[in-house]
Design a protein around this motif. Structure first.
Motif, mmCIF file in Angstrom:
data_model
loop_
_atom_site.group_PDB
_atom_site.id
_atom_site.type_symbol
_atom_site.label_atom_id
_atom_site.label_comp_id
_atom_site.label_asym_id
_atom_site.label_seq_id
_atom_site.Cartn_x
_atom_site.Cartn_y
_atom_site.Cartn_z
ATOM 1 N N HIS A 283 -14.030 39.376 -0.962
ATOM 2 C CA HIS A 283 -13.527 38.006 -1.040
ATOM 3 C C HIS A 283 -12.513 37.892 -2.180
ATOM 4 O O HIS A 283 -12.651 38.542 -3.217
ATOM 5 N N ARG B 259 -11.197 34.868 -4.677
ATOM 6 C CA ARG B 259 -11.675 33.543 -5.070
ATOM 7 C C ARG B 259 -10.803 32.985 -6.189
ATOM 8 O O ARG B 259 -10.366 33.718 -7.080
ATOM 9 N N SER C 158 -16.055 35.743 8.655
ATOM 10 C CA SER C 158 -15.712 35.119 7.372
ATOM 11 C C SER C 158 -14.619 34.069 7.495
ATOM 12 O O SER C 158 -14.342 33.360 6.523
ATOM 13 N N LEU D 24 -14.849 30.562 6.007
ATOM 14 C CA LEU D 24 -14.969 30.431 4.557
ATOM 15 C C LEU D 24 -13.639 30.106 3.886
ATOM 16 O O LEU D 24 -13.627 29.556 2.772
ATOM 17 N N HIS E 54 -12.535 27.098 1.437
ATOM 18 C CA HIS E 54 -13.748 26.343 1.118
ATOM 19 C C HIS E 54 -14.476 26.983 -0.065
ATOM 20 O O HIS E 54 -14.235 28.148 -0.398
ATOM 21 N N PRO F 297 -19.626 30.870 -1.070
ATOM 22 C CA PRO F 297 -21.071 30.728 -0.843
ATOM 23 C C PRO F 297 -21.868 31.270 -2.037
ATOM 24 O O PRO F 297 -21.397 32.078 -2.777
#
Length: 381
Positions: free
Chosen positions: A350, A352, A372, A375, A378, A381
């Motif tokens: 990921h 981020r 994925s 995601l 957003h 998680p």
């Protein structure tokens, strides 16, 4: 009631898919599709991989069905020269439109330094045919630029047995797109295959009398080269446009509409508002061209246009591995491997920023990557 003649300037992926989608959605009025190249629309991604590697490989078509089924006014080998009100001026006359879709794409950036025999760029079928002819006759190749295209060309040439040097001015291949951590992994794939990878390197001169014979770097290093490929970015083909807002591409909203009435943009040339961050973005990848083409076609026929919602996606094939990425990460985003490992060569990671998932990348995990998609944009998680 119909919407009248739709003129699509650009017969690449975005242009053809716009025409196909219009017909699929029931548009029966005339469609003019203008292509600067004499060839029917073809698929570009294989040009740096399988087609480049095989001298017998034909031009890969974008459409297998008969073009007569689309009932197009197909004008190939003619270039859009100017936009004059509701007319597109061509090298072979002019055509009047009720709606215009600008899909003239991009061309390779080629600084004046690289204007010399033995130096190639790769964008078109003719570029590919010329480059693969030369690849069959040389031993030492220098590829300048380690983005997706440069990396694929280097991998293909190495597979053909050439001595390959890949030169990149950033710290790692693909760094502006996917950051240093993943870029370093890609660099390792190339080095393991025998490619010399030089990062943080600036090209200052070409050597040779007439045809290129070497590449000189800022530190004085001279790389022997029988052939050079330049893959240092692109330039949107916007010079023919007036009366349309431009900024390194054609500015449009997320429906594909420009601020000029009845004028739309699709494909590599379109610059849209970023889906979840300030600013705008131009997305030069295969799926992005299709997503926006489908959106524009639907909005041409809609009473209320709807914005593009598809998550950006791209892939690159190198050394038998497929690197896939979703979203629009930046080089400074946090990079977190959430499954597998870079060392194993099979992973899901990921990107981020401020707790939001800006992108997902994977090698060898297509299913987890696909799952994925929700995601992106957003909170993590």
């Amino acid at each position: 009631m119909g919407i009248g003649r739709v003129v699509i300037a650009g017969a690449g992926l975005a242009g053809l898919r716009t025409a196909e989608r219009l017909r699929h959605l029931g548009h029966t009025d005339p469609i003019t599709l203008i292509g600067a190249e004499p060839h029917h629309p073809y698929d570009r991604p294989p040009l740096s991989k399988t087609v480049l590697a095989d001298p017998e490989s034909p031009r890969p078509p974008l459409r297998e069905a008969d073009y007569a089924d689309l009932d197009l006014d197909l004008r190939l080998g003619t270039r859009a020269e100017a936009l004059d009100g509701d007319r597109v001026v061509l090298t072979t006359g002019a055509v009047t439109f009720d709606h215009l879709v600008i899909a003239t794409g991009v061309r390779p950036a080629r600084p004046a330094l690289f204007d010399r025999p033995g130096v190639h760029t790769l964008r078109t079928w003719d570029d590919c045919a010329a480059l693969r002819t030369e690849l069959a006759t040389v031993r030492q190749l220098v590829v300048i630029g380690a983005g997706v295209l440069g990396c694929e060309i280097a991998a293909t040439a190495r597979g053909l047995g050439l001595d390959v040097t890949l030169v990149e001015r950033f710290d790692q291949p693909l760094a502006p797109v996917l950051g240093d951590a993943l870029g370093a992994h890609v660099a390792g794939l190339h080095r393991a295959a025998g490619v010399r990878v030089l990062c943080g390197a600036e090209v200052t001169a070409l050597k040779g009398d007439g045809r290129v014979a070497g590449v000189e770097l800022a530190d004085g290093t001279v790389l022997p080269a029988d052939l050079v490929v330049v893959a240092v970015g692109s330039r949107p083909n916007t010079e023919w446009l007036t009366g349309v807002a431009l900024d390194d591409g054609v500015l449009c909203d997320r429906t594909g509409a420009t601020a000029t009435p009845h004028v739309w943009a699709a494909g590599d040339i379109a610059r849209l508002p970023h889906p979840w961050a300030p600013g705008t973005v131009r997305f030069e990848h295969w799926t992005g061209a299709i997503d926006l083409a489908n959106t524009v076609a639907a909005n041409l026929l809609a009473d209320e246009p709807t914005p593009l919602t598809a998550v950006p996606y791209f892939w690159t094939d190198q050394y038998g591995r497929r690197l896939q990425a979703l979203g629009l990460p930046t080089p400074t985003d946090e990079f977190v491997v959430v499954d597998g490992s870079l060392e194993s060569g099979k992973f899901l990671a990921h990107f981020r920023r401020e707790g939001v998932v800006t992108g997902v990348a994977a090698i060898g995990m297509p299913g987890p990557l696909a799952r994925s998609r929700p995601l992106i944009g957003h909170p993590a998680p």
